[in-house]
Design a protein around this motif. Structure first.
Motif, mmCIF file in Angstrom:
data_model
loop_
_atom_site.group_PDB
_atom_site.id
_atom_site.type_symbol
_atom_site.label_atom_id
_atom_site.label_comp_id
_atom_site.label_asym_id
_atom_site.label_seq_id
_atom_site.Cartn_x
_atom_site.Cartn_y
_atom_site.Cartn_z
ATOM 1 N N ILE A 88 1.088 -1.015 0.001
ATOM 2 C CA ILE A 88 -0.278 -0.658 0.032
ATOM 3 C C ILE A 88 1.082 0.846 0.332
ATOM 4 C CG2 ILE A 88 -1.776 1.538 1.074
ATOM 5 C CD1 ILE A 88 -2.682 -1.118 2.332
ATOM 6 N N ALA A 89 1.857 1.018 0.958
ATOM 7 C CA ALA A 89 2.501 2.237 0.513
ATOM 8 C C ALA A 89 4.154 2.560 -0.558
ATOM 9 C CB ALA A 89 4.155 2.344 2.633
ATOM 10 N N GLU A 90 3.923 1.648 -1.376
ATOM 11 C CA GLU A 90 4.295 1.899 -2.508
ATOM 12 C C GLU A 90 3.669 2.467 -2.977
ATOM 13 O OE1 GLU A 90 5.952 -2.156 -2.891
ATOM 14 O OE2 GLU A 90 7.957 -2.160 -2.182
ATOM 15 N N THR A 91 2.436 1.585 -3.342
ATOM 16 C CA THR A 91 1.290 2.739 -4.178
ATOM 17 C C THR A 91 1.002 3.692 -3.880
ATOM 18 O OG1 THR A 91 0.946 -0.296 -4.386
ATOM 19 C CG2 THR A 91 -0.943 1.700 -5.374
ATOM 20 N N TYR A 92 1.102 4.239 -2.880
ATOM 21 C CA TYR A 92 0.912 5.717 -2.595
ATOM 22 C C TYR A 92 2.428 6.645 -3.500
ATOM 23 C CZ TYR A 92 -3.015 5.072 1.290
ATOM 24 O OH TYR A 92 -4.087 4.492 1.640
ATOM 25 N N ALA A 115 2.569 7.910 2.307
ATOM 26 C CA ALA A 115 3.824 6.795 1.859
ATOM 27 C C ALA A 115 4.505 7.154 3.255
ATOM 28 C CB ALA A 115 3.919 6.965 0.747
ATOM 29 N N LEU A 116 4.902 8.162 3.486
ATOM 30 C CA LEU A 116 6.089 8.584 4.044
ATOM 31 C C LEU A 116 5.375 7.739 6.397
ATOM 32 C CD1 LEU A 116 7.485 12.096 3.951
ATOM 33 C CD2 LEU A 116 8.470 9.878 3.740
ATOM 34 N N LEU A 117 4.160 8.108 5.796
ATOM 35 C CA LEU A 117 3.640 7.556 7.291
ATOM 36 C C LEU A 117 3.609 6.268 7.428
ATOM 37 C CD1 LEU A 117 0.099 9.359 7.717
ATOM 38 C CD2 LEU A 117 2.537 9.873 9.370
ATOM 39 N N LEU A 118 3.172 5.494 6.560
ATOM 40 C CA LEU A 118 3.358 3.218 6.552
ATOM 41 C C LEU A 118 5.293 3.425 6.482
ATOM 42 C CD1 LEU A 118 0.629 2.750 4.254
ATOM 43 C CD2 LEU A 118 1.150 2.293 6.508
ATOM 44 N N PHE A 119 5.782 3.938 5.515
ATOM 45 C CA PHE A 119 6.754 3.451 5.350
ATOM 46 C C PHE A 119 8.093 4.096 6.484
ATOM 47 C CE2 PHE A 119 6.637 4.825 0.632
ATOM 48 C CZ PHE A 119 6.834 3.491 0.533
ATOM 49 N N LYS A 120 7.152 4.821 7.699
ATOM 50 C CA LYS A 120 8.184 5.285 8.904
ATOM 51 C C LYS A 120 7.440 4.732 9.576
ATOM 52 C CE LYS A 120 8.977 10.122 8.775
ATOM 53 N NZ LYS A 120 8.844 11.511 8.604
ATOM 54 N N SER A 121 5.966 3.865 9.851
ATOM 55 C CA SER A 121 5.601 2.773 10.970
ATOM 56 C C SER A 121 6.715 1.601 10.605
ATOM 57 C CB SER A 121 4.611 2.836 10.848
ATOM 58 O OG SER A 121 3.704 2.112 10.084
ATOM 59 N N LYS A 127 12.784 3.104 1.251
ATOM 60 C CA LYS A 127 11.313 3.346 0.954
ATOM 61 C C LYS A 127 11.349 5.069 1.193
ATOM 62 C CE LYS A 127 10.497 -0.346 -0.838
ATOM 63 N NZ LYS A 127 10.776 -0.600 -2.304
ATOM 64 N N ALA A 128 11.201 5.552 2.507
ATOM 65 C CA ALA A 128 10.836 7.066 3.295
ATOM 66 C C ALA A 128 12.251 8.019 2.013
ATOM 67 C CB ALA A 128 11.505 7.667 4.723
#
Length: 186
Positions: A88-92, A115-121, A127-128
């Motif tokens: 999902i993050a990569e798609t964002y 995307a940043l929120l997910l990559f960081k979590s 990826k961030a």
């Protein structure tokens, strides 16, 4: 010979190589062929979503935006169905790139932020870093050079932390180009 997913992955890599060599017709056909192989493997929906992302990027670069939008939408739907946070993050991030390419700033930033929120979590620093780099490019394209510099620096910091020398060089080059645009030579 290998599983359908392995062949699909090899075809995606081959599509990338063809594109980088300027063989766009071969690249397009190879990307689409990768989808055929991933569709044969009902257990690898992530690979299929990645193929859709690659095809969307291809069509965006070729300025076929409606086709690109349809493929990134397919990737998004699959990533949500799979409930895979990284996918999902990569798609964002790809959606952020897509809207950045179209110069639709608000949509681009919305997807980049998601995307940043997910990559960081998830703890995915590289990826961030890619996402910060995309935001920096968006800011630069809109003339917000100081903001672009800040985001290039965030990207650079994460690349340095991970000793990613290729992307460190890429960030430094973009910062140098940015300084040239700003008229800062010293």
């Amino acid at each position: 010979c290998g599983s359908y997913s392995q062949i699909g992955g090899l075809l995606m890599d081959l599509g990338d190589i063809y594109y980088k060599q300027g063989f766009t017709d071969y690249s397009r056909k190879t990307y689409h062929l990768s989808v055929d192989y991933y569709e044969k493997d009902s257990y690898n929906r992530k690979g299929l979503a990645n193929s859709f992302q690659a095809i969307a990027s291809f069509y965006a670069k070729e300025k076929e935006f409606d086709v690109a939008r349809s493929y990134i939408s397919l990737a998004y739907k699959l990533s949500i169905q799979e409930n895979d946070s990284l996918l999902i993050a990569e798609t964002y991030r790809k959606l952020g790139d897509f809207y950045c390419f179209l110069a639709i700033r608000d949509s681009s930033l919305m997807y980049y932020d998601s995307a940043l929120l997910l990559f960081k979590s998830l703890g995915h620093q590289l990826k961030a870093a890619q996402t910060f780099f995309g935001i920096a490019q968006l800011k630069e394209n809109t003339g917000a050079y100081k903001d672009a510099y800040i985001f290039f620096q965030k990207s650079l910091m994460l690349y340095r932390h991970n000793n990613d020398k290729i992307n460190i060089s890429k960030c430094l080059l973009e910062i140098a180009k940015l300084f040239e645009k700003m008229g800062k030579y010293s």
